[in-house]
Motif scaffolding. Structure first.
Motif, PDB file in Angstrom:
ATOM      1  N   THR A   1       6.429  10.730 -10.915  1.00 45.49           N
ATOM      2  CA  THR A   1       5.315  11.664 -11.059  1.00 45.49           C
ATOM      3  C   THR A   1       5.638  12.876 -11.933  1.00 45.49           C
ATOM      4  OG1 THR A   1       6.010  12.807  -9.025  1.00 45.49           O
ATOM      5  CG2 THR A   1       4.375  11.057  -8.803  1.00 45.49           C
TER       6      THR A   1
ATOM      7  N   HIS B   1       1.364  16.204  -9.353  1.00 43.71           N
ATOM      8  CA  HIS B   1       1.342  15.144  -8.346  1.00 43.71           C
ATOM      9  C   HIS B   1       1.128  13.756  -8.923  1.00 43.71           C
ATOM     10  CE1 HIS B   1       0.084  18.358  -5.172  1.00 43.71           C
ATOM     11  NE2 HIS B   1       1.397  18.300  -5.343  1.00 43.71           N
TER      12      HIS B   1
ATOM     13  N   SER C   1      -0.979  10.585   1.175  1.00 41.85           N
ATOM     14  CA  SER C   1      -2.331  10.884   0.685  1.00 41.85           C
ATOM     15  C   SER C   1      -3.407  10.665   1.739  1.00 41.85           C
ATOM     16  CB  SER C   1      -2.650  10.021  -0.539  1.00 41.85           C
ATOM     17  OG  SER C   1      -2.775   8.654  -0.151  1.00 41.85           O
TER      18      SER C   1
ATOM     19  N   ASN D   1      -2.765   1.696 -10.454  1.00 39.43           N
ATOM     20  CA  ASN D   1      -2.349   3.050 -10.833  1.00 39.43           C
ATOM     21  C   ASN D   1      -2.682   3.302 -12.294  1.00 39.43           C
ATOM     22  OD1 ASN D   1      -1.265   3.290  -8.293  1.00 39.43           O
ATOM     23  ND2 ASN D   1       0.856   3.108  -8.934  1.00 39.43           N
TER      24      ASN D   1
ATOM     25  N   SER E   1      -4.015  16.715 -13.555  1.00 40.10           N
ATOM     26  CA  SER E   1      -2.859  16.694 -12.662  1.00 40.10           C
ATOM     27  C   SER E   1      -1.667  17.340 -13.347  1.00 40.10           C
ATOM     28  CB  SER E   1      -2.483  15.267 -12.241  1.00 40.10           C
ATOM     29  OG  SER E   1      -1.341  15.292 -11.406  1.00 40.10           O
TER      30      SER E   1
ATOM     31  N   LYS F   1      -6.782   9.641  -8.403  1.00 45.70           N
ATOM     32  CA  LYS F   1      -7.316  10.493  -9.471  1.00 45.70           C
ATOM     33  C   LYS F   1      -7.524   9.723 -10.768  1.00 45.70           C
ATOM     34  CE  LYS F   1      -5.634  14.740  -7.438  1.00 45.70           C
ATOM     35  NZ  LYS F   1      -4.991  16.046  -7.628  1.00 45.70           N
TER      36      LYS F   1
ATOM     37  N   ASP G   1       4.368   6.548 -13.132  1.00 47.54           N
ATOM     38  CA  ASP G   1       3.725   6.150 -11.872  1.00 47.54           C
ATOM     39  C   ASP G   1       4.004   4.708 -11.449  1.00 47.54           C
ATOM     40  OD1 ASP G   1       2.389   7.731 -10.084  1.00 47.54           O
ATOM     41  OD2 ASP G   1       0.546   7.876 -11.237  1.00 47.54           O
TER      42      ASP G   1
ATOM     43  N   THR H   1      -1.076  10.641  -4.101  1.00 45.87           N
ATOM     44  CA  THR H   1      -2.116  10.008  -4.917  1.00 45.87           C
ATOM     45  C   THR H   1      -2.248   8.507  -4.676  1.00 45.87           C
ATOM     46  OG1 THR H   1      -0.585   9.618  -6.759  1.00 45.87           O
ATOM     47  CG2 THR H   1      -1.781  11.721  -6.745  1.00 45.87           C
TER      48      THR H   1
ATOM     49  N   SER I   1      -0.099   6.162  -4.973  1.00 49.27           N
ATOM     50  CA  SER I   1       0.602   5.316  -5.944  1.00 49.27           C
ATOM     51  C   SER I   1       1.318   4.150  -5.278  1.00 49.27           C
ATOM     52  CB  SER I   1       1.636   6.143  -6.723  1.00 49.27           C
ATOM     53  OG  SER I   1       1.022   6.979  -7.650  1.00 49.27           O
TER      54      SER I   1
END
Length: 472
Positions: free
Chosen positions: A124, A431, A18, A470, A428, A437, A208, A58, A60
């Motif tokens: 994900t 991803h 990311s 997350n 989303s 996000k 996640d 992202t 994570s």
């Protein structure tokens, strides 16, 4: 059990693809087996960030604090049994594809990043270009072996509904509270999946790294087709391409039944011309299609059906490309995957940071979505490229702001999000949410729903050790 405490040894685990700023952790723990991991968890009281291959977009796996548990040594892969296969989480998509060659079976989810680990794709609910027909990771999970943050474990199978308690290996059980949230009815990888009566598997896939650690999965495979028919269709206008997609969806039949429909707008084609000089100058948009043909005798009828169909749909047929063999199929996939690579190279050269969307809506809003996207992006005044999984109404818009346009780009992104959510879509579609996000996810589901979803996590991870930062 391997343990890394030297800052230089820890550093590679503090980031992912990311490009987020590196995180912080005191230690990396690398178990050699699920049993070794279980024993460690029983005495651990520190926050845990689960680390896969680091290909996520992202953040994570970028830790806030605590320790990192890397699953990199859990790489066992079994043999195919009745069209199913057991693998441990560190197996990559590339490993899996190589293992299945010659078996007569394949694994349909095909994210762009083949070095992604199976564990990461489970976290994900990843998909890829073939999701239009074949679906997403969740659709191919038959069993999961999981460990909770306290070391208790369970084997979760299909048809084990959340209406029944989760039975753990120490004899204890966990019941989920019923909540009135429903996940969006479109391709979706945003946060916890929730539907009444769903299976426990459905909750864990896409969570996640916040609910459990996955130590093994049994995957459903599909019979390998005889071949894939594929082509890249060039269009004189973007609208004609959108209409073609609508027509294909409406007219699906035995012989017109693609597994992939991938879009390239004029900004994407302009960049692709740098490496593919034979992209026609008249083309303002392109559609990559791919169809699996299960048996040899079906190939010619499918090919003829596509040619006949496309003649009546205003495609620049003389300029379009059709695969003549495996090398062409490989070339077309390279064409598809070059867009993000070219954009990343361009951004690096120009010293700018892209903002990428991952949103989707249902079929009813497709044309409206496409017109809204283009109008908003053109009015925004920020360079962009739009490409991706148009069959699922799931486009990747890469905003490419100059150094003084970051505020403008964020405002454009926010306008896109607001409209997608007004249509009941998702922020989303493949991803995940991670840390980057999270604000958009909270906007999507609302403050009250976030509180309800927190109760799901609290049942499974009452100390809140897993995946801090997350989703929630």
């Amino acid at each position: 059990m391997r343990r890394k405490t030297d800052p230089q040894a820890i550093a590679p685990y503090l980031k992912d693809a990311s490009n987020s700023p590196p995180g912080a952790a005191s230690e990396v723990v690398i178990p050699e087996s699920a049993e070794e991991l279980r024993e460690f968890l029983k005495t651990n009281d520190q926050p845990i960030t689960v680390s896969g291959a680091g290909t996520g977009l992202t953040a994570s796996r970028v830790p806030r604090t605590g320790i990192i548990i890397s699953m990199e040594r859990l790489k066992r892969i079994g043999e195919v049994e009745d069209g199913t296969l057991c693998v441990e989480p560190a197996i990559t998509l590339e490993d899996l594809d190589a293992h299945l060659k010659g078996t007569g079976w394949f694994y349909p989810p095909n994210p762009t990043e083949t070095l992604a680990s199976i564990g990461g794709t489970l976290a994900t609910n990843a998909s890829g270009s073939r999701s239009y027909k074949f679906g997403v990771t969740r659709d191919y999970v038959l069993e999961l072996d999981i460990l909770l943050a306290d070391g208790r474990g369970a084997r979760v199978r299909r048809s084990h509904s959340i209406d029944r308690p989760l039975e753990l290996d120490d004899g204890s059980t966990i019941e989920l509270p019923s909540i009135d949230y429903r996940s969006p009815q479109c391709k979706n990888a945003a946060g916890y999946y929730y539907q009444p009566g769903m299976d426990w598997i459905d909750l864990f896939v896409g969570s996640d790294g916040t609910l459990c650690l996955i130590t093994e999965v049994r995957l459903q495979l599909r019979e390998t087709p005889y071949d894939f028919l594929s082509g890249i269709l060039f269009m004189a206008s973007e609208e004609k391409c959108w209409d073609l997609v609508e027509n294909i969806r409406r007219d699906r039949s035995v012989n017109i039944d693609p597994c992939s429909l991938e879009y390239f707008d004029r900004h994407s084609l302009m960049r692709l011309k740098e490496k593919f000089k034979n992209v026609p100058n008249a083309a303002q948009a392109a559609l990559f299609f791919e169809q699996d043909v299960l048996h040899e005798e079906g190939y010619e009828p499918v090919l003829e059906a596509w040619y006949e169909y496309l003649e009546s749909n205003e495609v620049l047929l003389d300029d379009s490309w059709f695969a003549q063999g495996p090398k062409d199929v490989e070339k077309f996939h390279l064409f598809r995957h070059q867009v993000p690579l070219l954009l990343n190279e361009e951004n690096s050269r120009m010293g700018r940071v892209k903002m990428g969307t991952d949103m989707a809506v249902d079929d009813a809003h497709f044309q409206e979505m496409m017109r809204f996207y283009r109008k908003t992006l053109e009015e925004g005044g920020v360079d962009y490229a739009m490409f991706g999984h148009i069959g699922d109404n799931h486009l990747h818009i890469n905003l490419l702001p100059d150094k003084d346009q970051s505020g403008t780009a964020k405002a454009v992104y926010d306008r896109l999000v607001d409209q997608i959510l007004a249509w009941g879509g998702t922020v989303s579609a493949e991803h995940g949410i991670g840390k980057l996000k999270k604000n958009y996810y909270h906007k999507m589901v609302g403050k009250q729903t976030i509180a309800k979803l927190q109760t799901l996590k609290d049942r499974l991870d009452p100390k809140g050790l897993l995946g801090q930062g997350n989703l929630l």
